[in-house]
Every structure is written in structure tokens, then in C-alpha cells.
Design a protein around this motif. Structure first.
Motif, mmCIF file in Angstrom:
data_model
loop_
_atom_site.group_PDB
_atom_site.id
_atom_site.type_symbol
_atom_site.label_atom_id
_atom_site.label_comp_id
_atom_site.label_asym_id
_atom_site.label_seq_id
_atom_site.Cartn_x
_atom_site.Cartn_y
_atom_site.Cartn_z
ATOM 1 N N MET A 1 -29.995 3.460 17.609
ATOM 2 C CA MET A 1 -29.346 4.132 16.484
ATOM 3 C C MET A 1 -28.095 3.373 16.078
ATOM 4 N N ARG A 2 -27.963 3.121 14.787
ATOM 5 C CA ARG A 2 -26.776 2.451 14.247
ATOM 6 C C ARG A 2 -25.858 3.498 13.614
ATOM 7 N N THR A 3 -24.561 3.381 13.882
ATOM 8 C CA THR A 3 -23.584 4.289 13.270
ATOM 9 C C THR A 3 -22.398 3.476 12.778
ATOM 10 N N ILE A 4 -21.954 3.764 11.567
ATOM 11 C CA ILE A 4 -20.733 3.181 11.011
ATOM 12 C C ILE A 4 -19.832 4.331 10.579
ATOM 13 N N LEU A 5 -18.658 4.420 11.194
ATOM 14 C CA LEU A 5 -17.663 5.439 10.856
ATOM 15 C C LEU A 5 -16.502 4.753 10.145
ATOM 16 N N VAL A 6 -16.235 5.179 8.918
ATOM 17 C CA VAL A 6 -15.133 4.634 8.132
ATOM 18 C C VAL A 6 -14.037 5.689 8.047
ATOM 19 N N LEU A 7 -12.871 5.346 8.566
ATOM 20 C CA LEU A 7 -11.725 6.247 8.553
ATOM 21 C C LEU A 7 -10.645 5.623 7.681
ATOM 22 N N ASN B 1 -24.099 -9.023 13.430
ATOM 23 C CA ASN B 1 -24.688 -8.036 14.343
ATOM 24 C C ASN B 1 -25.417 -6.879 13.678
ATOM 25 N N GLY B 2 -25.346 -6.790 12.373
ATOM 26 C CA GLY B 2 -25.769 -5.577 11.691
ATOM 27 C C GLY B 2 -27.222 -5.204 11.850
ATOM 28 N N GLN B 3 -28.097 -6.181 12.063
ATOM 29 C CA GLN B 3 -29.513 -5.865 12.180
ATOM 30 C C GLN B 3 -29.936 -5.593 13.621
ATOM 31 N N ALA B 4 -28.991 -5.636 14.542
ATOM 32 C CA ALA B 4 -29.282 -5.232 15.915
ATOM 33 C C ALA B 4 -29.436 -3.714 15.965
ATOM 34 N N GLU B 5 -29.876 -3.224 17.092
ATOM 35 C CA GLU B 5 -30.020 -1.783 17.280
ATOM 36 C C GLU B 5 -28.882 -1.255 18.165
ATOM 37 N N ASP B 6 -28.663 0.026 18.092
ATOM 38 C CA ASP B 6 -27.815 0.736 19.047
ATOM 39 C C ASP B 6 -26.381 0.197 19.093
ATOM 40 N N TYR B 7 -25.664 0.408 17.998
ATOM 41 C CA TYR B 7 -24.244 0.062 17.984
ATOM 42 C C TYR B 7 -23.457 1.141 17.246
ATOM 43 N N PHE B 8 -22.162 1.163 17.538
ATOM 44 C CA PHE B 8 -21.212 2.043 16.873
ATOM 45 C C PHE B 8 -20.088 1.171 16.341
ATOM 46 N N LEU B 9 -19.955 1.128 15.030
ATOM 47 C CA LEU B 9 -18.923 0.337 14.365
ATOM 48 C C LEU B 9 -17.934 1.299 13.714
ATOM 49 N N ILE C 1 -30.381 -2.360 6.010
ATOM 50 C CA ILE C 1 -30.308 -1.309 7.030
ATOM 51 C C ILE C 1 -29.800 0.007 6.447
ATOM 52 N N TRP C 2 -29.712 0.091 5.138
ATOM 53 C CA TRP C 2 -29.118 1.248 4.475
ATOM 54 C C TRP C 2 -29.751 2.568 4.921
ATOM 55 N N ASP C 3 -31.059 2.589 5.065
ATOM 56 C CA ASP C 3 -31.740 3.828 5.436
ATOM 57 C C ASP C 3 -31.862 4.020 6.937
ATOM 58 N N ASP C 4 -31.334 3.090 7.708
ATOM 59 C CA ASP C 4 -31.484 3.141 9.164
ATOM 60 C C ASP C 4 -30.135 3.211 9.875
ATOM 61 N N VAL C 5 -29.162 3.815 9.208
ATOM 62 C CA VAL C 5 -27.825 3.891 9.790
ATOM 63 C C VAL C 5 -27.216 5.245 9.444
ATOM 64 N N LEU C 6 -26.451 5.792 10.365
ATOM 65 C CA LEU C 6 -25.640 6.977 10.114
ATOM 66 C C LEU C 6 -24.293 6.498 9.597
ATOM 67 N N LEU C 7 -23.951 6.868 8.365
ATOM 68 C CA LEU C 7 -22.726 6.419 7.716
ATOM 69 C C LEU C 7 -21.804 7.610 7.486
ATOM 70 N N VAL C 8 -20.574 7.510 7.950
ATOM 71 C CA VAL C 8 -19.607 8.594 7.834
ATOM 72 C C VAL C 8 -18.318 8.046 7.224
ATOM 73 N N ALA C 9 -17.788 8.768 6.234
ATOM 74 C CA ALA C 9 -16.482 8.418 5.649
ATOM 75 C C ALA C 9 -15.606 9.657 5.659
ATOM 76 N N THR C 10 -14.406 9.521 6.211
ATOM 77 C CA THR C 10 -13.489 10.655 6.269
ATOM 78 C C THR C 10 -12.066 10.143 6.425
ATOM 79 N N THR C 11 -11.160 11.065 6.771
ATOM 80 C CA THR C 11 -9.746 10.734 6.928
ATOM 81 C C THR C 11 -9.164 11.565 8.062
ATOM 82 N N ASP C 12 -7.885 11.385 8.308
ATOM 83 C CA ASP C 12 -7.220 12.122 9.387
ATOM 84 C C ASP C 12 -6.409 13.311 8.879
#
Length: 510
Positions: free
Chosen positions: A1-7, A176-184, A263-274
Motif C-alpha cells: 500500500m502506498r500512502t502520501i500525506l501532505v501537511l 521510488n514512487g512505483q515501489a510498493e508499501d511506502y509512506f511518504l 500510480i494515481w489510482d493506487d495510492v492513498l492521498l491525504v491533504a490537511t493542516t495542523d
């Protein structure tokens, strides 16, 4: 599972058109992302401000009940730590300067690797004994000598720290983006102050020019108690809006990279703030010293679930950033640790009616404690004197200093936190650690308040003390929330709730 969290630090909810159709702020990339994401309408702050919010995110627990600004503790179970134990690779790229300050220890080290882009705010980077030539002589608010030195190192936009952060994330994905199982984790300090932005973006927004040389960093204060004019506030708001637009541009480059890599459809993408920010509303400038009104507490959260589930839909369930850790772990198929107080949002990808929780508890340490059920919001003020009050820490650092140095003889050490056998320091608190610009730090939060958000989103009609039946219900909800979030026992006394808690416990006995 790929995850990208943008804060993105200090990103106000009302600048985004998915929340505010009348927003004047130009954010085409966040607008496009919202159309392809699930937009969470009831997302609330947890612990404020910056580092407490990050501990919330990484641990899935509320920081503010136990301590204020501080590091990752030895007993913390963190999201990157759990992911790494299950074979995931975790990387963070950031220009958030507080990670490298006293009080920010241990966060970056949770990741396999990390990038840090220098120069934001007071980052002690460019070393010079003499003052820089760009020090303004006539200004509103504050001027940081160190920042004036640092900004000499980015003659072009692409060299500024937040653009470098987003570009670094793109470069990491190229490798690294096309690898599997990372949290960015991509963490931009912008649009936090200083609102330093090229003229190209400032020219997009009409408004008065400044009658002084400089205004990018407000003092955290009431406008009416400063020399800041209405025109200066309008100018500051222009700078903030312009910086949001610049941040949006670089966020868009990151999203383009995700698409480019397929990988657009194969990643969990989150955008938020503090947290949010005051730009003159209610006579306030900045954050930290005032109640956590909606300008500070009601936050944006955009989640693009894998495959685009719930794209363009709005979710009404209550959420907070403590929910991000269990969400990522749930998508990864990893068991959520018992310590975690947040709830997974994964069920919402397939079930619009999936429950989350019935309250959001939030606050600053040693100030008022706040709770919402989505309809009402209740701000519980401390008793006069704000005692008893303690911070609990195995790592006794806080922002730019060490805890308890004013009275080390009063510090106790013991096993005071039931969830861990790790001994901690119990440090008496006489003044909230985040208040450094006021001799009366609790003045603004010395009154209990209650608002009905259904008819009063602006929080102008205070119902507290008026025999509204909602107040008793919110007190009961607050007591339950404090219990469920392992609040230290003195919190009930500090908030004048000890008797109410005893009555509830008596009623619950058979």
C-alpha cells in the motif's frame, strides 16, 4: 500500500472553494484535488499548535491533555515505527524548522530517511555577525534578523524552502514512487508566517499597499491593542492569500508527479493542516492566546481514497488528525495498536454512513478544554488560578527550552501515566508554555463558552450560563471524553469538574 500525506501548516479551511464558494483565494490544484477526493466537512483540530499537532498525527492520540509543545516520547508508538515493523519504507521531506529545535526531538528519526530544507522562520542557518543589509527599519509586527539573513539564499521561488520540499517529494517519487508499501510525508511550512511570497502572487490580490517597509509576521495580540491599522491587516491578509496560492502551485506539481508515474489510482492521498490562523477576525492576530474559535479549530481534510472512491463527495462524520494513523494502518492491513485513540476512516471509502465518533476533543495544554459534537461547541475555562496543572514528560524539553528550570525542586518523577510503565517527570505549570507575548496569558480563555453551530457558525451568541439544556449535555460529553482519553486526574479539578465527575461516577454505580 502506498500512502502520501501532505501537511500544509496554517492552511485555513475558508480559503478553499470546496468549503467556501465565496473564497477569493486562487487554489486551482487544491480545487481539482477536492473534486477527486472525499471532502471531510467536520474535521477538527486536536492538540495545538504545531508540534502538539504533529504528535497527534504520528501517535493517534491527543497530546494536549498531558503536556504542551514537546518531542516524541520514549513510550510513544508512532505510525512510521509500526509501518517499518511491517516492512514499509517511511520517508519525510519538510522545511518545518521546529523539528530541529529544542522541543522537536525524535520526530524525523521515526522515519527510515528524511530531507530537511533550511531557512524558514528563525532557523539558525545563515551565519553572520553583522546585521544583514535587508533589515527593515519601519515595520509592523515582528522582524526576525535570522530570517532576513536566510532569505538572501533564495533569489528565485524554486529555491525557497517549501517549494524545495515539494520538489524533493517529486524527486523521491521519481526514484521510488512505483515501489510498493511506502509512506511518504510531505510537510510544507507554508502558508505559515512569515508570509514571504514573490510579487507575482501578491499581484493577484487587490488591496491597500503598506505604509511601512515590512509586515509579514504579526505579533500575537489583539489588533486594537497594537499599532496595526486596518489597511495593514488587509495587506497581511493579501500576503497570506498569495502564499496559499504559491503553496497550491507546488502542491499541484506533486499531484502531477503522482499521475505521471501511473500510480494515481493506487495510492492513498491525504491533504490537511495542523491549525488555522487569525487575520484580524474578532480583533485577533495570530494564534495561541485566544479561544479555539472556528478560524483556528475547524480544519480542511481532503482524502483521495485508492481508486477514487467517494470522489467529489462530502463526509459529515466527525474527524481529527488522530484518525490519520489508524486510517493508514487499516489500509495497510496492519493491526491498530491499543494505544491509538483515533478511528480509521477506511470504512468511509465504501460506506457513506460508516460511523466515526460522537465528539472531537481539542485544546492547548494548560488553557481551556474544548469539545464539539458537530452541532454544539463547548469551551470549558479553567478555574481562577488555573491550578493544579502539570506537564508529564520523559523528555523534558519544550519549545526552545527545558521544562521546569524555574522551580526544579517542585518536579516529581514517577509512573504517573497509566498506559506506560515508563517513569515521567511531573512538572508544575504556572503559565502555558506557548504564551510568550503576554503577562496575562489566560485573559482570553477565562470564560466558559457554548455555541450552537447550526445557527451560529460565527460563534457570536454565547449560550453558556443561560440554562440551555445543551450545556449540561456537553459537560457530560466532556467528562466522558476526558475519561476516554486518559486525562490526568488534576484536569477535572483544574476545569472545575471534580464535583460533576464524582456525581457521574456515583450515578454509574449499581
Amino acid at each position: 500500500m502506498r500512502t502520501i500525506l501532505v501537511l500544509m501548516d496554517t492552511l485555513r479551511r475558508d480559503v478553499l472553494s470546496c468549503y467556501n464558494l465565496q473564497s477569493p483565494v486562487v487554489t486551482p490544484n487544491l480545487d481539482a484535488f477536492a473534486r477527486e477526493s472525499c471532502v471531510f466537512d467536520e474535521h477538527w483540530v486536536g492538540s495545538a499548535p504545531c508540534m502538539p499537532a504533529r504528535r497527534d498525527i504520528l501517535t493517534g492520540r491527543l497530546n494536549f491533555l498531558e503536556r504542551g509543545w514537546g518531542p516524541i516520547e520514549p513510550f510513544d508508538v508512532t505510525l512510521p515505527q509500526v509501518l517499518r515493523e511491517h516492512g514499509y519504507f517511511c520517508h519525510i521531506t519538510t522545511d518545518h524548522c521546529h523539528y530541529l529545535r529544542t522541543g522537536g526531538e525524535g520526530y524525523l528519526q521515526q522515519f527510515n530517511t528524511w530531507d530537511y530544507h533550511r531557512g524558514q522562520e528563525g532557523d539558525p542557518w545563515v551565519s553572520a555577525i553583522d546585521d544583514p543589509s535587508n533589515m527593515p527599519r519601519d515595520y509592523y509586527g515582528r522582524v526576525r534578523r535570522q530570517y532576513q539573513l536566510n532569505r538572501t539564499q533564495w533569489p528565485e521561488e524554486a529555491q525557497m524552502p517549501s517549494p524545495l520540499t515539494f520538489q524533493s517529494a517529486c524527486d523521491w517519487l521519481d526514484r521510488n514512487g512505483q515501489a510498493e508499501d511506502y509512506f511518504l510525508m510531505v510537510e510544507a511550512f507554508d502558508p505559515h508566517e512569515p508570509f514571504d511570497v514573490p510579487d507575482e502572487y501578491l499581484s493577484l490580490y487587490d488591496g491597500p499597499e503598506l505604509d511601512r517597509d515590512y509586515y509579514e509576521i504579526p505579533c500575537y495580540a489583539r489588533q486594537s491593542e497594537s499599532d496595526v491599522t486596518d489597511d495593514a491587516v488587509a495587506y497581511l491578509r493579501r500576503r497570506y492569500h498569495a502564499l496559499v496560492t504559491m503553496t497550491d502551485r507546488w502542491f499541484g506539481r506533486l499531484m502531477d508527479k503522482v499521475r505521471e508515474l501511473g500510480i494515481w489510482d493506487d495510492v492513498l492521498l491525504v491533504a490537511t493542516t495542523d491549525h488555522g490562523y487569525f487575520l484580524g477576525e474578532r480583533d485577533f492576530l495570530g494564534k495561541n492566546f485566544m479561544p479555539l474559535y472556528n478560524e483556528l479549530a475547524h480544519l480542511p481534510l481532503l482524502v483521495r481514497f485508492p481508486g477514487g472512491a467517494r470522489a467529489g463527495r462530502h463526509a459529515q462524520q466527525l474527524t481529527q488528525n488522530i484518525d490519520l494513523m489508524p486510517t493508514v494502518l487499516d489500509f495497510a492491513g496492519i493491526e491498530i495498536p491499543d494505544d491509538v485513540a483515533g478511528v480509521s476512516l477506511k470504512p468511509l471509502a465504501t460506506d457513506a454512513d460508516a460511523p466515526t465518533k460522537d465528539y472531537a476533543l481539542f485544546g492547548y495544554h494548560a488553557m481551556d478544554v474544548n469539545i464539539t459534537d458537530g452541532r454544539y461547541v463547548y469551551f470549558r475555562a479553567p478555574v481562577p488560578g488555573n491550578q493544579p496543572c502539570f506537564e508529564y514528560a520523559a523528555m523534558p524539553t519544550t519549545i526552545r527550552r527545558v521544562l521546569g528550570t524555574d522551580n526544579p525542586g517542585a518536579i516529581e518523577c514517577g509512573r504517573f501515566l497509566p498506559r506506560t510503565d515508563y517513569p515521567v517527570f511531573k512538572v508544575p505549570v504556572t503559565k502555558p508554555g506557548i504564551i510568550d507575548q503576554s503577562d496575562d496569558p489566560l485573559r482570553e480563555v477565562s470564560k466558559t463558552r457554548l455555541f450552537d453551530l447550526a445557527v451560529d457558525y460565527g460563534e457570536l451568541d454565547d449560550l453558556a450560563g443561560g440554562n440551555d439544556p445543551a450545556e449540561d449535555r456537553m459537560v457530560g460529553l466532556l467528562l466522558r471524553a476526558l475519561d476516554e482519553n486518559d486525562a490526568p486526574p488534576e484536569q477535572y479539578e483544574r476545569l472545575g469538574l471534580a464535583a460533576a465527575r464524582s456525581a457521574c461516577q456515583s450515578d454509574a454505580r449499581p
